[in-house]
Each structure stands twice: as structure tokens, then as C-alpha cells.
Motif scaffolding. Structure first.
Motif, PDB file in Angstrom:
ATOM      1  N   UNK A 150     -68.774-165.190 -26.012  1.00 47.32           N
ATOM      2  CA  UNK A 150     -69.876-165.169 -26.987  1.00 47.32           C
ATOM      3  C   UNK A 150     -70.016-163.762 -27.590  1.00 47.32           C
ATOM      4  N   UNK A 151     -69.957-162.772 -26.720  1.00 46.43           N
ATOM      5  CA  UNK A 151     -70.100-161.398 -27.202  1.00 46.43           C
ATOM      6  C   UNK A 151     -68.901-160.992 -28.057  1.00 46.43           C
ATOM      7  N   UNK A 152     -67.748-161.509 -27.716  1.00 54.73           N
ATOM      8  CA  UNK A 152     -66.558-161.197 -28.509  1.00 54.73           C
ATOM      9  C   UNK A 152     -66.686-161.769 -29.920  1.00 54.73           C
ATOM     10  N   UNK A 198     -60.421-155.460 -28.458  1.00 56.60           N
ATOM     11  CA  UNK A 198     -60.921-156.634 -27.746  1.00 56.60           C
ATOM     12  C   UNK A 198     -59.830-157.231 -26.860  1.00 56.60           C
ATOM     13  N   UNK A 199     -60.271-157.881 -25.821  1.00 58.70           N
ATOM     14  CA  UNK A 199     -59.341-158.510 -24.877  1.00 58.70           C
ATOM     15  C   UNK A 199     -59.182-159.984 -25.261  1.00 58.70           C
ATOM     16  N   UNK A 213     -70.806-154.426 -30.056  1.00 56.31           N
ATOM     17  CA  UNK A 213     -69.588-153.939 -29.402  1.00 56.31           C
ATOM     18  C   UNK A 213     -69.917-153.395 -28.010  1.00 56.31           C
ATOM     19  N   UNK A 214     -71.034-152.688 -27.912  1.00 52.36           N
ATOM     20  CA  UNK A 214     -71.472-152.186 -26.598  1.00 52.36           C
ATOM     21  C   UNK A 214     -71.758-153.355 -25.650  1.00 52.36           C
ATOM     22  N   UNK A 215     -72.431-154.362 -26.188  1.00 53.41           N
ATOM     23  CA  UNK A 215     -72.732-155.550 -25.377  1.00 53.41           C
ATOM     24  C   UNK A 215     -71.441-156.212 -24.907  1.00 53.41           C
ATOM     25  N   UNK A 216     -70.475-156.283 -25.789  1.00 51.96           N
ATOM     26  CA  UNK A 216     -69.180-156.881 -25.430  1.00 51.96           C
ATOM     27  C   UNK A 216     -68.528-156.105 -24.286  1.00 51.96           C
TER      28      UNK A 216
END
Lengths: 254, 110
Positions: A64-66, B104-105, A26-29
């Protein structure tokens, strides 16, 4: 008994691990999102090929992070449900299966991302997730509600066990004739009423969750369901409090 | 020599009146200070005195008129379990906010 406890300990360890993994992703996102916003703005401002290329790279990374965030969150939920009390094996298996299917979906989506050749392809790919996420979100909230409901079930059963134990002892006391228990028996009914109200509120919480399929405001519905569970818990606390008074009455001479 | 006597008397008179004036001055100053202390002294903050520990009143569950079952093992066992449940019910987390879904977006567009 030992293997049961060992299972709980292992499950708790698994959840801790998967939760840490989720918070990392989540931090990376969030970092990726910041980069995406900057490069998107730059591209929209300058409309150069370089800016577009940079925006494409950052958008790919963001998507990708999402996907990774969602996968790891779903994995954490899966481990959470497995360690939860108050749920049957079938219920846990049902939720676990659904969560695993979702994880596979996002894994597959993640693997297809690099094949997106243009910025427009990436936007389409993102929209694919946006559409799918509606179902994912409902499942997330259902699992969360199940975890909380499971806790309530667990503690309600513990309180009910004490009511049964008290009733059994009241029958003995009545037989022995050592104390007038009319008042105590009325108080047992009061405690049972509170337990019933607790069950009703929990039922209301579950019914609320059923509305989620037809609503876009899923978070609000979840909050309302959670509130009903809080009310259920309050009744349970009152029931247990009555039992304490009841015991004191049994211990007091007429 | 005869002149010294009246001068001495005058000096003595002066000294006496001076002493009286000085004395009256001090007395007046004292009175003023006393009045000021009475007026402004009450508005002073009380000294920071560390409070003595107040004994905690813990409601005892002592029963004044115990019944036959006040020491009954089965009743005491149930009582112990109910107290334990009571404490655990206070601690149950019915929000699990740490598990709220990530924000999230999904509106990715150019």
C-alpha cells in the motif's frame, strides 16, 4: 502578463505541496519496508501461522505504501512539468496525461490490495506492479529529461535573443560607419557556432533517451542523457561569454 | 690584629674569584641559551597574527579607449541582459537530484 505570472506562482506552490506529500509517503514506505523485512525473516525462520499472519499484514502495508509513494511521486512530477519553462503547452499536456494515467493505475492497484486473501496473493499483486513499473520508470525518466531540456531551451532562446539584438545593432553601427565591425561579426559567428553545438548536444541527449525502451539499465541511460545536457549547457555558457566579449569590443575604439 | 690583614686579603681574594666565577657562569648560561634559541627558535610556529584584509582585485570592465558606442543606450541594454543571463546560467540546476525516482523494492517474495 499578470495571469501568466500568477499561473507560475500557483504551479510552483502546487509542486512544493505535492513534493512534500511525496517525501512523507516515501518515509512511510521505508518504515514499512523495515517492518516487512523483519516479519518476513521471522516467518521464514519459524514458519508459524502467527508469523505468517504478521508477515502478511506487514506485506500488505508495504505494498500500500509503495503504491502511495509512486502515486505521490508521479503527482509531484506532474506539477513539476506544469511549472517548467521551455516546454510547449502541448508537450506539457502530453506528459500530464500520461502521468495521470499512471496515477490512476496505481490508485486502482492500491484499491485492490485489501482483497488479496493470502500471502501468495500479495506476492502476485506485487509482481503485477513489478511488471508495470517498467513502463512507469521510462515515463518518469522521460519527464525528468523534459524538465531539464525545457530549462536548456529557455536559456538558449534568451541567448539567441541577445544575438539577434546584437546583429540588429551591428547593422546600425555599420550604417553609421562609427566603428569597424569585421572582427565583431566574426565573433558573432563564433557565438552562433557555440549555440549550434549546444543544440546538437541537447539533441544527443534526447536521442539517448529513445534507447531506454530497449534497455534494462534505464538509470544509466538517463545519466548519459543528463551528461549530454550538461555539455549542451557548457556550450551555451561559452556562447554567452563570447557575447560579453563582443559587447566589450563594440564599446572599445578601433 | 696583624693576622686580620692577611685574612682580609684572603677573603677579598676569595670574594673576587667567587664573583668572577659567578659572572663567568652567568655568561656561559647566557651563551648556551642564546645558542639554543638560535637552533630551536626557528622551528617555532609563527605567532597567530590575524591577517590584514587583502584588497579584493575586482577586474573592472572599464574600457581604456571607449568607442562612440561605449555609452550607447541600446548596447548598454544588451550588455546588461547578457550579464544577467551569464549569472543565471551559472545557477541553472541541470540535475534536479531531489526528483530522482524513489528506490523501491519490487522483489517481494517468501
Amino acid at each position: 502578463m499578470f495571469s501568466f505570472l500568477a499561473g507560475i506562482i500557483i504551479a510552483a506552490g502546487a509542486f512544493e505541496q505535492s513534493y512534500q506529500n511525496y517525501t512523507f509517503n516515501y518515509d512511510q514506505y521505508r518504515q514499512s519496508h523495515r517492518d516487512y523485512v523483519i516479519t518476513r525473516q521471522a516467518y521464514l525462520s519459524y514458519l508459524t501461522l502467527t508469523a505468517k499472519s504478521e508477515a502478511q499484514n506487514k506485506t500488505l502495508l508495504l505494498l500500500e505504501e509503495r503504491d502511495e509513494t509512486l502515486k505521490s511521486y508521479l503527482a509531484a512530477l506532474k506539477d513539476k512539468i506544469n511549472e517548467s519553462e521551455g516546454l510547449s503547452t502541448q508537450e506539457k499536456a502530453g506528459y500530464t496525461s500520461q502521468l495521470e494515467n499512471e496515477i490512476i493505475w496505481y490508485e486502482d492497484h492500491h484499491n485492490r490490495l485489501p482483497s488479496a486473501g493470502t500471502l501468495e496473493d500479495l506476492v502476485d499483486s506485487s509482481n503485477e506492479v513489478r511488471e508495470h513499473y517498467r513502463n512507469t520508470e521510462i515515463l518518469m525518466y522521460q519527464v525528468l529529461t523534459a524538465v531539464l531540456s525545457g530549462k536548456e531551451n529557455f536559456w538558449r532562446n534568451r541567448v539567441i535573443d541577445q544575438v539577434l539584438a546584437i546583429k540588429s545593432n551591428l547593422a546600425r553601427i555599420k550604417q553609421e560607419g562609427g566603428k569597424d565591425i569585421d572582427k565583431v561579426e566574426r565573433w558573432v559567428l563564433e557565438a552562433e557556432n557555440r549555440i549550434t553545438r549546444s543544440q546538437e548536444k541537447q539533441q544527443k541527449a534526447n536521442e539517448k533517451m529513445a534507447e531506454m525502451n530497449n534497455s534494462s539499465n534505464r538509470n544509466e541511460i538517463y545519466n548519459q542523457s543528463q551528461f549530454a545536457l550538461t555539455e549542451s549547457h557548457q556550450y551555451l555558457k561559452e556562447a554567452n561569454s563570447y557575447l560579453r566579449e563582443l559587447i566589450r569590443e563594440i564599446k572599445t575604439a578601433d | 690584629m696583624k693576622l686580620k690583614q692577611p685574612i682580609k686579603k684572603i677573603i677579598a681574594k676569595l670574594e673576587r674569584s667567587l664573583l668572577i666565577k659567578i659572572g663567568l657562569g652567568f655568561a656561559a648560561l647566557f651563551v648556551i641559551l642564546l645558542v639554543l634559541a638560535l637552533i630551536f627558535g626557528s622551528k617555532r610556529k609563527p605567532a597567530n597574527v590575524a591577517p590584514t584584509p587583502t584588497p579584493k582585485v575586482i577586474p573592472t570592465e572599464e574600457i581604456s579607449r571607449p568607442s562612440l558606442y561605449a555609452t550607447d543606450a541600446a548596447i548598454l541594454e544588451i550588455e546588461s541582459r547578457i550579464k544577467d543571463i551569464d549569472q543565471k546560467l551559472q545557477e541553472v540546476d541541470l540535475k534536479e537530484t531531489a526528483l530522482n525516482p524513489p528506490v523501491l523494492d519490487f522483489e517481494i517474495k517468501f
